[in-house]
Design an enzyme around this catalytic site. Sequence first.
Site, PDB file in Angstrom:
ATOM      1  N   ASP A  10       1.009  -0.714   0.021  1.00  0.00           N
ATOM      2  CA  ASP A  10      -0.232   0.242   0.193  1.00  0.00           C
ATOM      3  C   ASP A  10       0.679   0.893   0.008  1.00  0.00           C
ATOM      4  O   ASP A  10       2.360   0.981   0.293  1.00  0.00           O
ATOM      5  CB  ASP A  10      -1.043  -0.006   1.431  1.00  0.00           C
ATOM      6  CG  ASP A  10      -1.984   1.300   1.474  1.00  0.00           C
ATOM      7  OD1 ASP A  10      -2.864   1.750  -0.046  1.00  0.00           O
ATOM      8  OD2 ASP A  10      -2.408   1.286   2.611  1.00  0.00           O
ATOM      9  N   SER A  11       0.453   2.635  -0.178  1.00  0.00           N
ATOM     10  CA  SER A  11       1.234   3.715   0.034  1.00  0.00           C
ATOM     11  C   SER A  11       1.530   3.519   1.227  1.00  0.00           C
ATOM     12  O   SER A  11       2.545   4.595   1.761  1.00  0.00           O
ATOM     13  CB  SER A  11       0.094   4.962  -0.713  1.00  0.00           C
ATOM     14  OG  SER A  11      -0.819   4.754   0.785  1.00  0.00           O
ATOM     15  N   TYR A  42      -0.400   8.347  -1.644  1.00  0.00           N
ATOM     16  CA  TYR A  42      -0.777   8.063  -3.562  1.00  0.00           C
ATOM     17  C   TYR A  42      -2.006   9.033  -3.760  1.00  0.00           C
ATOM     18  O   TYR A  42      -2.257   9.495  -5.042  1.00  0.00           O
ATOM     19  CB  TYR A  42      -1.300   6.926  -3.729  1.00  0.00           C
ATOM     20  CG  TYR A  42       0.054   6.180  -3.930  1.00  0.00           C
ATOM     21  CD1 TYR A  42       1.005   5.883  -3.510  1.00  0.00           C
ATOM     22  CD2 TYR A  42       0.070   4.053  -4.470  1.00  0.00           C
ATOM     23  CE1 TYR A  42       2.138   5.522  -3.227  1.00  0.00           C
ATOM     24  CE2 TYR A  42       0.503   3.827  -3.846  1.00  0.00           C
ATOM     25  CZ  TYR A  42       1.767   4.155  -3.653  1.00  0.00           C
ATOM     26  OH  TYR A  42       2.813   2.812  -3.769  1.00  0.00           O
ATOM     27  N   CYS A  73      -4.460  -1.444  -1.748  1.00  0.00           N
ATOM     28  CA  CYS A  73      -5.033  -0.148  -1.686  1.00  0.00           C
ATOM     29  C   CYS A  73      -5.174   0.826  -3.304  1.00  0.00           C
ATOM     30  O   CYS A  73      -5.074  -0.221  -4.048  1.00  0.00           O
ATOM     31  CB  CYS A  73      -3.328   0.717  -2.004  1.00  0.00           C
ATOM     32  SG  CYS A  73      -3.533   2.261  -2.802  1.00  0.00           S
ATOM     33  N   ASN A  74      -6.376   0.653  -3.068  1.00  0.00           N
ATOM     34  CA  ASN A  74      -8.407   0.855  -4.272  1.00  0.00           C
ATOM     35  C   ASN A  74      -7.162   2.195  -5.125  1.00  0.00           C
ATOM     36  O   ASN A  74      -7.437   2.255  -5.997  1.00  0.00           O
ATOM     37  CB  ASN A  74      -8.859   2.061  -3.400  1.00  0.00           C
ATOM     38  CG  ASN A  74      -9.337   0.991  -2.573  1.00  0.00           C
ATOM     39  OD1 ASN A  74      -9.477   0.590  -1.512  1.00  0.00           O
ATOM     40  ND2 ASN A  74     -10.746   0.309  -3.031  1.00  0.00           N
ATOM     41  N   THR A  75      -5.886   2.871  -4.733  1.00  0.00           N
ATOM     42  CA  THR A  75      -5.557   3.947  -5.363  1.00  0.00           C
ATOM     43  C   THR A  75      -4.709   3.393  -6.655  1.00  0.00           C
ATOM     44  O   THR A  75      -4.625   3.717  -7.796  1.00  0.00           O
ATOM     45  CB  THR A  75      -5.024   5.144  -4.781  1.00  0.00           C
ATOM     46  OG1 THR A  75      -5.829   5.203  -4.058  1.00  0.00           O
ATOM     47  CG2 THR A  75      -4.376   6.135  -5.858  1.00  0.00           C
ATOM     48  N   CYS A 183     -11.004   3.115   0.475  1.00  0.00           N
ATOM     49  CA  CYS A 183      -9.125   3.690   0.756  1.00  0.00           C
ATOM     50  C   CYS A 183      -9.015   2.531   1.629  1.00  0.00           C
ATOM     51  O   CYS A 183     -10.085   2.758   2.783  1.00  0.00           O
ATOM     52  CB  CYS A 183      -8.517   4.685   0.509  1.00  0.00           C
ATOM     53  SG  CYS A 183      -7.791   4.853   1.639  1.00  0.00           S
ATOM     54  N   THR A 184      -8.214   1.618   1.105  1.00  0.00           N
ATOM     55  CA  THR A 184      -7.669   0.614   2.552  1.00  0.00           C
ATOM     56  C   THR A 184      -7.597   1.027   4.374  1.00  0.00           C
ATOM     57  O   THR A 184      -7.675   0.676   5.084  1.00  0.00           O
ATOM     58  CB  THR A 184      -6.959  -0.411   2.308  1.00  0.00           C
ATOM     59  OG1 THR A 184      -5.287   0.636   1.595  1.00  0.00           O
ATOM     60  CG2 THR A 184      -6.831  -0.801   1.274  1.00  0.00           C
ATOM     61  N   HIS A 185      -6.834   2.512   4.065  1.00  0.00           N
ATOM     62  CA  HIS A 185      -6.826   3.303   5.239  1.00  0.00           C
ATOM     63  C   HIS A 185      -8.480   3.529   6.035  1.00  0.00           C
ATOM     64  O   HIS A 185      -7.797   3.560   7.092  1.00  0.00           O
ATOM     65  CB  HIS A 185      -6.632   4.635   4.872  1.00  0.00           C
ATOM     66  CG  HIS A 185      -4.554   4.347   4.563  1.00  0.00           C
ATOM     67  ND1 HIS A 185      -4.343   4.279   3.099  1.00  0.00           N
ATOM     68  CD2 HIS A 185      -3.639   4.783   5.382  1.00  0.00           C
ATOM     69  CE1 HIS A 185      -3.006   4.458   3.627  1.00  0.00           C
ATOM     70  NE2 HIS A 185      -2.567   5.105   4.811  1.00  0.00           N
TER      71      HIS A 185
HETATM   72  N1  DGL Z   1      -4.822   3.148   1.172  1.00  0.00           N
HETATM   73  C1  DGL Z   1      -4.543   3.492  -0.148  1.00  0.00           C
HETATM   74  C2  DGL Z   1      -6.108   3.307  -0.807  1.00  0.00           C
HETATM   75  O1  DGL Z   1      -6.862   2.928  -0.681  1.00  0.00           O
HETATM   76  C3  DGL Z   1      -4.635   4.971  -0.488  1.00  0.00           C
HETATM   77  C4  DGL Z   1      -4.055   6.129  -0.042  1.00  0.00           C
HETATM   78  C5  DGL Z   1      -3.000   7.498   0.194  1.00  0.00           C
HETATM   79  O2  DGL Z   1      -2.081   7.414  -0.566  1.00  0.00           O
HETATM   80  O3  DGL Z   1      -4.054   8.323  -0.911  1.00  0.00           O
HETATM   81  O4  DGL Z   1      -6.382   4.448  -1.744  1.00  0.00           O
END
Ligand code: DGL
Length: 268
Positions: A10-11, A42, A73-75, A183-185
């Site tokens: 992930d980011s 990201y 990471c979705n992005t 978003c995984t966060h």
């Molecule tokens: N965790 C990431 C996601 O799922 C991206 C968060 C980021 O770096 O902006 O999109």
Amino acid sequence: MNDAPIGVFDSGVGGLSVLREIRKALPNEALLYVADSGAAPYGDRPREYIAARARAVTGFFLGQQVKAVVVACNTATAVAAQMLRSCFDIPIVAMEPAVKPAAERTRSGVIGVMATSQTLASEGYSRLTRKQGAGVEIISQPCNDLVALVENAELTGPRVEAMISRYIMPLLERGADTLVLGCTHYAFLAEAIKAVAGPNVIVLDPAAAVAKELRRRLEAGHLLASRTSAGGERFWTSGSPAQVQSVIGKLWGEDVDVRAAPVLGLVA
Ligand code: DGL
């Protein structure tokens, strides 16, 4: 090959929400995790930058002889999953915002999707909402600022509640009764999001479904680990190992050793 590890990235630390589901679903697999914190977030970076990072991290994993990669990471998924699949000849499992289950479960017919701007701007997201969201109203809400909270392990408190309210109250006011964590966060903020949204709102996180898909892919490729003991985890970061180690310790719930990944250090 079967006892080779699986790379998950992930980011930053958000992908740990996927890693913990993989850990539960596949206890005997050896898991490698890269937090690309030196390049995080990201969410509003140019697509080319995100794609280059995804390629570099996947290349790093191949150097560790992984048998599969999970883009937690979705992005990075939205921008780079297709490219990774065409460049690398191993199973690449990636994220998908839970629009389909949300469309099945909503009673009000309105769902809110919380994600980064790059995810929401991607072609994959447009395709997904067209295909899976027919018949429901989808409100797409960029929530880029929430990532920094999780990167600092700040998951509760008035500041967190205020930021979450700012993002989700407009969705609830428009009738959303189902929120998709795209978003995984955000999975680490699920409890705070539920507390703000109230008991009648469904909050959906796709992490368990991704772990299930990984299991399915490994089974199909006869790649499940043959060891009968716990597979264990190893962690790397392109950011500051001390800082990331302290945050991962809190989010993962145990002390871990986080190493610097020099090959990932070349952050533009
Ligand atoms: N965790 C990431 C996601 O799922 C991206 C968060 C980021 O770096 O902006 O999109």
